[in-house]
Design an enzyme around this catalytic site. Structure first.
Site, PDB file in Angstrom:
ATOM      1  CG  ASP A  90      -2.090   1.048   1.474  1.00 54.18           C
ATOM      2  OD1 ASP A  90      -1.962   1.901   0.499  1.00 54.18           O
ATOM      3  OD2 ASP A  90      -2.973   0.761   1.998  1.00 54.18           O
ATOM      4  CG  HIS A 112      -8.712   0.839  -4.181  1.00 59.51           C
ATOM      5  ND1 HIS A 112      -9.516   1.970  -3.634  1.00 59.51           N
ATOM      6  CD2 HIS A 112      -7.306   1.416  -3.768  1.00 59.51           C
ATOM      7  CE1 HIS A 112      -8.789   2.755  -2.911  1.00 59.51           C
ATOM      8  NE2 HIS A 112      -7.433   2.563  -2.838  1.00 59.51           N
TER       9      HIS A 112
END
Ligand code: HEM
Length: 393
Positions: A213, A309
């Site tokens: 991330d 996403h």
């Protein structure tokens, strides 16, 4: 090789434990020799054009603390508060005990402690409502928000970051001792990323869903970084030039239901592999090969789903980017992401991105935004200057 690679250290420990004569009570731990004085003595300067803790290397431990000003804290008191904060920050980040510290030993090993200060809409209004940028206000509501759990808003933000939890705890206590007369604690959010040394330096963090991330994130060395993140004089509030806008969203993860999704399903949700974060358009291409959103599979379908996403979060407008600085949180009962991001104007950067996510992000089934706050991060200050002096002048 002993310490390198994923799990290398744990494997080496396990191998040793099987050796005849291994006694966990008396055999020194593998890393003892390397322990030395460690990184505890490292200090980062708090002085500069911008405050520390925004582009400085991400730390292991992060504590966001918000205060609500007391009714009697007027403009003069706010100026006094900034002067006291300045002295505390200069001392604590340098590994020096602030005035009248009853436990000065706890300040001696700052472990790259940074203390970043932001102000909320209420504080600026108390000084002068005309000094409040339009974006310094609660964010517009998003359909899936479930706010109101005690992590919204705030008049003053302190973000404490360090590679060791001890200086964070000590700094928080010293600052609270001095801030108590100006404000009341509104909320505290404690987060973390992998400990320093657990991963190669500069490795992208993993969140608690297991994903890599932070891959696609503007970097200070890039030529278009500065105008994305730093407020400019031309933006209409000269007191904030060199500062930034910080959005903090508390995002709960439903890890129990997430864990029931198969691996391909979890990868499609983001559009990247779990193993190393490569875009699904070229799963062997490594973490940093740009995603090809036009890639199609044998059936002619998009390899990266229209609701993945990364597809929803990306924008064709290069000005519509944010500088993400998220950390994990885990209270033992609840886990998620303290999603913090810096930008010049949340209304044209964070908000349109979040609107697209709120509308149709595959991730929405497993994440819920439960806290929201916006702060103006004060410009940096030099030795002899006072943090926030431009605001209260
Ligand atoms: C990319 C996770 C919330 C904005 C990513 C990536 C992951 C991820 C794994 C791909 C790797 C990377 O480039 O970092 C999550 C999780 C979230 C979350 C687990 C919630 C718990 C958000 C929010 C925003 C956001 C709230 C902003 C409104 C972005 C952006 C990218 C990204 C801009 C890069 C997209 C690109 O490739 O251009 N996120 N994210 N994320 N995320 Fe999130």
């Amino acid at each position: 090789a002993l310490l390198g690679g994923a799990g290398g250290y744990a494997l080496a420990e396990r191998d040793r434990a099987n050796e005849p004569g291994f006694d966990p009570e008396t055999t020194p731990a593998l890393n003892d020799a390397a322990d030395g004085p460690g990184f505890g003595g490292e200090a980062l300067s708090c002085h500069g054009d911008h405050q520390a803790g925004i582009t400085t290397v991400p730390a292991t431990h992060v504590r966001h603390i918000a205060y609500t000003l007391r009714a009697e804290t007027d403009r003069g008191a706010i100026a006094r508060m900034f002067r006291i904060l300045t002295g505390d920050i200069e001392a604590l980040t340098a590994g020096v005990a602030p005035l009248a510290d009853p436990e000065p030993e706890l300040a001696e090993r700052p472990s790259r402690l940074t203390i970043t200060v932001g102000v909320g809409p209420g504080l600026v209004d108390r000084v002068d409502p005309k000094k409040r940028p339009k974006w310094l206000a609660p964010l517009p509501a998003f359909t899936l928000d479930q706010l109101g759990g005690g992590f919204d808003g705030g008049d003053l933000l302190l973000t404490l970051q360090a590679d060791d939890p001890l200086p964070v705890a000590h700094a928080a206590r010293m600052l609270h001792r001095d801030l108590d007369r100006f404000g009341e604690l509104a909320w505290v959010q404690q987060g973390f990323r992998q400990a320093r040394g657990a991963e190669a330096q500069g490795a992208t963090m993993r969140n608690l869903m297991g994903q890599v991330d932070g891959t696609v994130n503007p970097k200070p060395a890039e030529p278009d970084f500065d105008p994305l993140i730093w407020v400019d004089k031309a933006d209409g509030q000269p007191w904030l030039a060199g500062g930034s806008a910080f959005v903090l969203r508390r995002i709960r993860m439903e890890l129990d239901t997430w864990d029931r999704v198969d691996r391909p399903g979890r990868e499609q949700t983001i559009g990247r592999t779990l193993s190393d974060g490569a875009a699904l358009s070229d799963p062997k291409g490594g973490e940093h090969k740009p995603a090809d959103f036009d890639a199609k599979n044998a059936l002619g379908l998009s390899v990266i789903s229209s609701a993945a996403h990364i597809r929803r979060a990306t924008s064709s407008d290069p000005n519509e980017r944010i500088v993400r600085r998220a950390v994990n949180y885990d209270t033992g009962e609840e886990a998620g992401l303290l999603f913090g991001c810096f930008q010049r104007n949340p209304l044209t950067q964070f908000v349109p991105i979040q609107q697209r996510l709120d509308e149709a992000d595959l991730l929405n089934e497993w994440v819920t935004h439960t806290g929201s706050a916006v702060f103006a991060i004060l410009p940096g200050f030099r030795s002899g200057e006072t943090l926030g002096a431009g605001l209260t002048a």
